[in-house]
Scaffold this motif. Structure first.
Motif, PDB file in Angstrom:
ATOM      1  N   MET A 124      32.743  25.281   3.752  1.00 21.33           N
ATOM      2  CA  MET A 124      32.336  25.420   5.145  1.00 21.33           C
ATOM      3  C   MET A 124      33.461  24.945   6.083  1.00 21.33           C
ATOM      4  N   GLN A 125      34.127  23.864   5.706  1.00 22.48           N
ATOM      5  CA  GLN A 125      35.175  23.323   6.575  1.00 22.48           C
ATOM      6  C   GLN A 125      36.370  24.270   6.686  1.00 22.48           C
ATOM      7  N   ARG A 126      36.689  24.936   5.609  1.00 19.49           N
ATOM      8  CA  ARG A 126      37.883  25.790   5.577  1.00 19.49           C
ATOM      9  C   ARG A 126      37.673  27.074   6.388  1.00 19.49           C
ATOM     10  N   ALA A 127      36.569  27.758   6.186  1.00 18.89           N
ATOM     11  CA  ALA A 127      36.383  29.079   6.795  1.00 18.89           C
ATOM     12  C   ALA A 127      35.192  29.158   7.748  1.00 18.89           C
ATOM     13  N   GLY A 128      34.410  28.102   7.837  1.00 12.71           N
ATOM     14  CA  GLY A 128      33.245  28.132   8.705  1.00 12.71           C
ATOM     15  C   GLY A 128      32.047  28.840   8.097  1.00 12.71           C
ATOM     16  N   LYS A 129      32.156  29.167   6.810  1.00 16.32           N
ATOM     17  CA  LYS A 129      31.059  29.820   6.095  1.00 16.32           C
ATOM     18  C   LYS A 129      31.239  29.565   4.608  1.00 16.32           C
ATOM     19  N   ALA A 130      30.192  29.834   3.866  1.00 19.47           N
ATOM     20  CA  ALA A 130      30.245  29.639   2.416  1.00 19.47           C
ATOM     21  C   ALA A 130      31.236  30.612   1.778  1.00 19.47           C
ATOM     22  N   ASN A 131      31.837  30.220   0.670  1.00 16.55           N
ATOM     23  CA  ASN A 131      32.800  31.075  -0.024  1.00 16.55           C
ATOM     24  C   ASN A 131      32.214  32.436  -0.371  1.00 16.55           C
ATOM     25  N   ALA A 132      30.942  32.500  -0.670  1.00 16.59           N
ATOM     26  CA  ALA A 132      30.298  33.766  -1.041  1.00 16.59           C
ATOM     27  C   ALA A 132      30.363  34.793   0.085  1.00 16.59           C
ATOM     28  N   TYR A 133      30.519  34.348   1.315  1.00 18.83           N
ATOM     29  CA  TYR A 133      30.512  35.246   2.468  1.00 18.83           C
ATOM     30  C   TYR A 133      31.907  35.541   3.017  1.00 18.83           C
ATOM     31  N   LEU A 134      32.946  35.143   2.295  1.00 20.03           N
ATOM     32  CA  LEU A 134      34.303  35.421   2.747  1.00 20.03           C
ATOM     33  C   LEU A 134      34.593  36.916   2.669  1.00 20.03           C
TER      34      LEU A 134
ATOM     35  N   THR B 250      34.964  28.124  -5.235  1.00 18.60           N
ATOM     36  CA  THR B 250      33.793  27.252  -5.186  1.00 18.60           C
ATOM     37  C   THR B 250      33.868  26.185  -6.282  1.00 18.60           C
ATOM     38  N   ILE B 251      34.270  26.573  -7.476  1.00 19.91           N
ATOM     39  CA  ILE B 251      34.410  25.615  -8.578  1.00 19.91           C
ATOM     40  C   ILE B 251      35.460  24.565  -8.210  1.00 19.91           C
ATOM     41  N   ALA B 252      36.579  25.010  -7.639  1.00 17.85           N
ATOM     42  CA  ALA B 252      37.623  24.076  -7.213  1.00 17.85           C
ATOM     43  C   ALA B 252      37.088  23.135  -6.128  1.00 17.85           C
ATOM     44  N   ASP B 253      36.324  23.670  -5.192  1.00 19.64           N
ATOM     45  CA  ASP B 253      35.731  22.838  -4.134  1.00 19.64           C
ATOM     46  C   ASP B 253      34.813  21.774  -4.733  1.00 19.64           C
ATOM     47  N   LEU B 254      33.986  22.179  -5.681  1.00 21.89           N
ATOM     48  CA  LEU B 254      33.058  21.222  -6.309  1.00 21.89           C
ATOM     49  C   LEU B 254      33.806  20.139  -7.092  1.00 21.89           C
ATOM     50  N   ALA B 255      34.993  20.489  -7.601  1.00 26.31           N
ATOM     51  CA  ALA B 255      35.816  19.527  -8.337  1.00 26.31           C
ATOM     52  C   ALA B 255      36.663  18.674  -7.391  1.00 26.31           C
ATOM     53  N   GLY B 256      36.618  18.983  -6.103  1.00 25.91           N
ATOM     54  CA  GLY B 256      37.390  18.224  -5.121  1.00 25.91           C
ATOM     55  C   GLY B 256      38.866  18.595  -5.106  1.00 25.91           C
ATOM     56  N   ALA B 257      39.212  19.764  -5.632  1.00 22.32           N
ATOM     57  CA  ALA B 257      40.605  20.197  -5.700  1.00 22.32           C
ATOM     58  C   ALA B 257      40.987  20.975  -4.443  1.00 22.32           C
ATOM     59  N   ASP B 258      42.202  20.750  -3.978  1.00 23.11           N
ATOM     60  CA  ASP B 258      42.698  21.492  -2.809  1.00 23.11           C
ATOM     61  C   ASP B 258      43.048  22.929  -3.160  1.00 23.11           C
ATOM     62  N   ALA B 259      43.507  23.147  -4.395  1.00 22.36           N
ATOM     63  CA  ALA B 259      43.930  24.481  -4.822  1.00 22.36           C
ATOM     64  C   ALA B 259      43.156  24.889  -6.072  1.00 22.36           C
TER      65      ALA B 259
ATOM     66  N   ASP C 116      42.296  32.241   1.372  1.00 24.51           N
ATOM     67  CA  ASP C 116      41.790  30.942   0.918  1.00 24.51           C
ATOM     68  C   ASP C 116      41.801  30.751  -0.592  1.00 24.51           C
ATOM     69  N   CYS C 117      42.059  31.812  -1.345  1.00 27.14           N
ATOM     70  CA  CYS C 117      41.969  31.745  -2.807  1.00 27.14           C
ATOM     71  C   CYS C 117      43.301  32.088  -3.451  1.00 27.14           C
ATOM     72  N   ARG C 118      44.336  31.461  -2.991  1.00 28.19           N
ATOM     73  CA  ARG C 118      45.677  31.717  -3.529  1.00 28.19           C
ATOM     74  C   ARG C 118      45.793  31.144  -4.937  1.00 28.19           C
ATOM     75  N   LEU C 119      46.552  31.878  -5.761  1.00 28.41           N
ATOM     76  CA  LEU C 119      46.770  31.470  -7.150  1.00 28.41           C
ATOM     77  C   LEU C 119      48.260  31.314  -7.409  1.00 28.41           C
TER      78      LEU C 119
END
Length: 85
Positions: A1-11, A53-62, A19-22
């Motif tokens: 929510m903080q990054r894009a103002g919406k849930a990742n599912a709605y990007l 979303t998995i990275a967000d739940l793990a507290g990872a920036d990337a 937001d999902c760079r690899l």
């Protein structure tokens, strides 16, 4: 929510790519999975959003390889269950 103002599912597609760079190695992993599983571009974006979303739940920036691998695994499970139904 903080990054894009919406849930990742709605990007949207552009937001997903932003937001999902690899890493290059992880891009190669995703490309191999897409070929092996015969996935569409839509599926690729879905995998990226789940990995974010998995990275967000793990507290990872990337997104890390472990996050991407888990997201690919979920997509593979989803495809296998669809074939069995």
């Amino acid at each position: 929510m903080q990054r894009a103002g919406k849930a990742n599912a709605y990007l949207a597609q552009a937001e997903t790519l932003r937001d999902c760079r690899l890493s290059t190695a992880d891009e190669d992993l995703l490309e191999q999975a897409m070929e092996r599983l015969q996935l569409s571009a839509r599926s690729m974006h879905r995998i990226l959003r789940v990995a974010r979303t998995i990275a967000d739940l793990a507290g990872a920036d990337a997104i890390q390889r472990v996050h991407l691998s888990e997201a690919i695994g979920y997509r593979q499970l989803d495809r296998n269950e669809s074939k069995e139904s």
